[in-house]
Design an enzyme around this catalytic site. Structure first.
Site, short mmCIF file in Angstrom:
data_model
loop_
_atom_site.label_atom_id
_atom_site.label_comp_id
_atom_site.label_asym_id
_atom_site.label_seq_id
_atom_site.Cartn_x
_atom_site.Cartn_y
_atom_site.Cartn_z
N CYS A 140 0.46 -0.96 -0.10
CA CYS A 140 0.04 -0.03 0.50
C CYS A 140 1.16 0.95 0.47
O CYS A 140 1.93 1.05 0.65
CB CYS A 140 -1.42 0.15 1.16
SG CYS A 140 -2.00 2.32 1.61
N GLU A 186 2.87 -5.45 9.26
CA GLU A 186 3.50 -3.85 8.87
C GLU A 186 4.21 -2.92 9.45
O GLU A 186 5.48 -2.58 9.05
CB GLU A 186 2.08 -2.79 8.11
CG GLU A 186 2.06 -1.17 8.46
CD GLU A 186 1.34 -0.63 8.42
OE1 GLU A 186 2.03 0.60 8.57
OE2 GLU A 186 -0.26 -1.48 8.20
N THR A 215 -0.34 2.72 9.98
CA THR A 215 -1.01 2.64 9.52
C THR A 215 -2.51 2.49 9.88
O THR A 215 -3.54 3.18 9.40
CB THR A 215 -0.85 2.56 7.27
OG1 THR A 215 -1.47 1.12 7.54
CG2 THR A 215 -0.32 3.57 7.38
N CYS A 259 -3.03 6.76 7.84
CA CYS A 259 -3.43 6.74 6.44
C CYS A 259 -5.30 7.27 6.43
O CYS A 259 -6.20 7.23 7.63
CB CYS A 259 -3.94 5.03 7.24
SG CYS A 259 -5.37 4.02 4.94
N SER A 291 -7.47 -8.47 11.25
CA SER A 291 -7.02 -6.93 10.89
C SER A 291 -7.72 -6.13 11.90
O SER A 291 -8.04 -5.65 12.92
CB SER A 291 -8.58 -6.93 10.28
OG SER A 291 -8.74 -5.44 9.27
N SER A 321 -10.45 -3.93 4.07
CA SER A 321 -10.05 -5.34 3.29
C SER A 321 -11.48 -5.88 3.04
O SER A 321 -11.28 -7.67 3.26
CB SER A 321 -9.13 -6.16 4.46
OG SER A 321 -7.03 -6.07 4.98
#
Length: 432
Positions: free
Chosen positions: A154, A184, A252, A290, A326, A402
């Site tokens: 991303c 991440e 993010t 983000c 997530s 997602s």
């Protein structure tokens, strides 16, 4: 590495399959029910005994759609080559299962140390990097194997990498608001020479207290600090040395209000320690939250505001749909939970059973396998004589960045079916 001929980044490199891939994604992910709600100016829909209130920002973000597009395009563009991916593409079971079905090999990760088994990758194979990115060491190893690399990282994650690079150039320690074992954050850490991760405001306060209170050379304070953050900082980290000049970055998907609170805390700490005139020498912050994370969190706040507004109907609960692993979805659950609004986080429609139970994830990460879902007071009005009349079930709806709309539709379909069944089962008690 990224400038090499075998490094593929951006949808433009797969123009030949673009139209087919985009149609494939529409067929797999689009939802007629969700589109009906989006077509309403208030993002509301009454259907089959349920009034749905959709968060105005929800579901797939641009970065996730881009990653899926690149991954699907790579599969179509290299039909005769072995294709691997270094991790789940995104935290969504439907999407990852689709890649499994397309014969993409998910590289095994060793539980002991988190490293990955690249032994099955051969020269000329195709290797995809997921939306969270990959560590610098992983990219170097893949480059040495002579593979084609398809980078679906991303751009917002890459923006964080650019920020921590600026920290290193300025001689700053990167303070990363994130979970140190998250994919991440692991990639972001690998771009730093010196870093420390704080997962929440409490950990940031511990760091701030050390900066203000620990005397230079206090080995007991250093030992206590490293016992707490030993796994969350660079191997050579010395809190006496490396907390004199710091810069803030974040995973993010973290809760934006907490990131901002941590930034304010650290800035105030450095001003107290060194004075306002020298703040720019000791603290640097650039917004890496983000946009998609922000607007989804704000939209859930709006649902909670509606629930709290006396002039508007109460929500019976808010349904949050997204992978249990997530991070951005987990933070969407935190908002109604903190505000006292009943809410459930599910990862698939199958979490809602025909027995009127729900499997859901709690804020602390625990998963409740079976909890009651629809209660009598949600479905019925009862008068003084004890006679029942049907009432609308009112459900707020949101989904992680997602999560495809189709997956949300499947979950809402189960709620409508369950509502109808429960209404029908008690119809003999209902007044006409």
């Amino acid at each position: 590495i990224a400038k090499g001929k075998s490094f593929y980044r951006g949808a433009g490199v797969f123009r030949d399959v673009k139209a087919d891939v985009e149609q494939d994604m529409r067929d797999q992910f689009d939802s007629s029910l969700m589109n009906e709600m989006k077509d309403d100016p208030n993002y509301q829909l009454e259907k089959d005994g349920v009034m749905f209130y959709l968060a105005k920002d929800h579901g797939f973000c641009w970065g996730v759609e881009r990653s899926i597009n690149l991954a699907y395009s790579a599969v179509e563009s290299f039909p005769d080559q072995d294709i691997h991916i270094t991790n789940e593409l995104i935290h969504n079971p439907m999407v990852n299962e689709r890649l499994h079905n397309k014969n993409v090999n998910f590289i095994e990760k060793y539980e002991e140390d988190g490293t990955k088994d690249f032994s099955k990758i051969k020269e000329g194979d195709v290797v995809m990097l997921p939306a969270f990115g990959a560590t610098l060491d992983e990219m170097k190893e893949l480059d040495s194997k002579g593979v084609k690399i398809v980078d679906t990282t991303c751009p917002w994650v890459a923006k964080v990498w650019a920020t921590v690079h600026t920290h290193q150039v300025r001689g700053l320690t990167s303070v990363i608001h994130g979970k140190y074992a998250h994919e991440e954050t692991m990639a972001t850490k690998s771009m730093c020479e010196t870093y420390i991760c704080v997962k929440n405001e409490d950990e940031a306060k511990y760091v701030a207290d050390f900066i203000l209170s620990a005397d230079e050379g206090d080995e007991d304070a250093k030992k206590a600090f490293m016992e707490k953050f030993g796994k969350a900082c660079s191997s050579h980290f010395d809190p006496h040395k490396h907390l004199k000049k710091i810069g803030l970055a974040n995973q993010t998907t973290m809760y934006k209000k907490e990131t901002r609170a941590i930034g304010q805390l650290l800035q105030k700490t450095m001003m107290s320690k060194y004075g306002p005139d020298l703040i720019n020498d000791h603290y640097y912050e650039f917004d890496t939250i983000c946009d998609a994370t922000q607007v989804r969190q704000d939209a859930v706040d709006e649902l909670c505001n509606m629930h709290d507004d006396p002039s508007k109907p109460d929500l019976d609960f808010i349904l949050v749909v997204g992978g249990f692993d997530s991070s951005n979805t987990a933070h969407l659950l935190e908002i109604p939970q903190m505000r006292g609004v009943r809410s459930y986080h599910i990862n698939t429609a199958e979490c809602i059973s025909g027995e009127n139970t729900i499997k859901h994830r709690l804020v602390n990460g625990d998963v409740v396998d079976s909890a009651p879902l629809l209660e009598d007071e949600m479905l019925w009005e009862t008068n003084e004589k004890g006679e029942k009349t049907k009432k609308l079930l009112r459900v707020g709806v949101t989904s992680g960045a997602s999560t495809p709309d189709k997956e949300v539709q499947d979950a809402l379909g189960r709620i409508m079916l369950l509502t109808n069944v429960l209404h029908s089962n008690s119809k003999e008690e209902v007044t006409p």
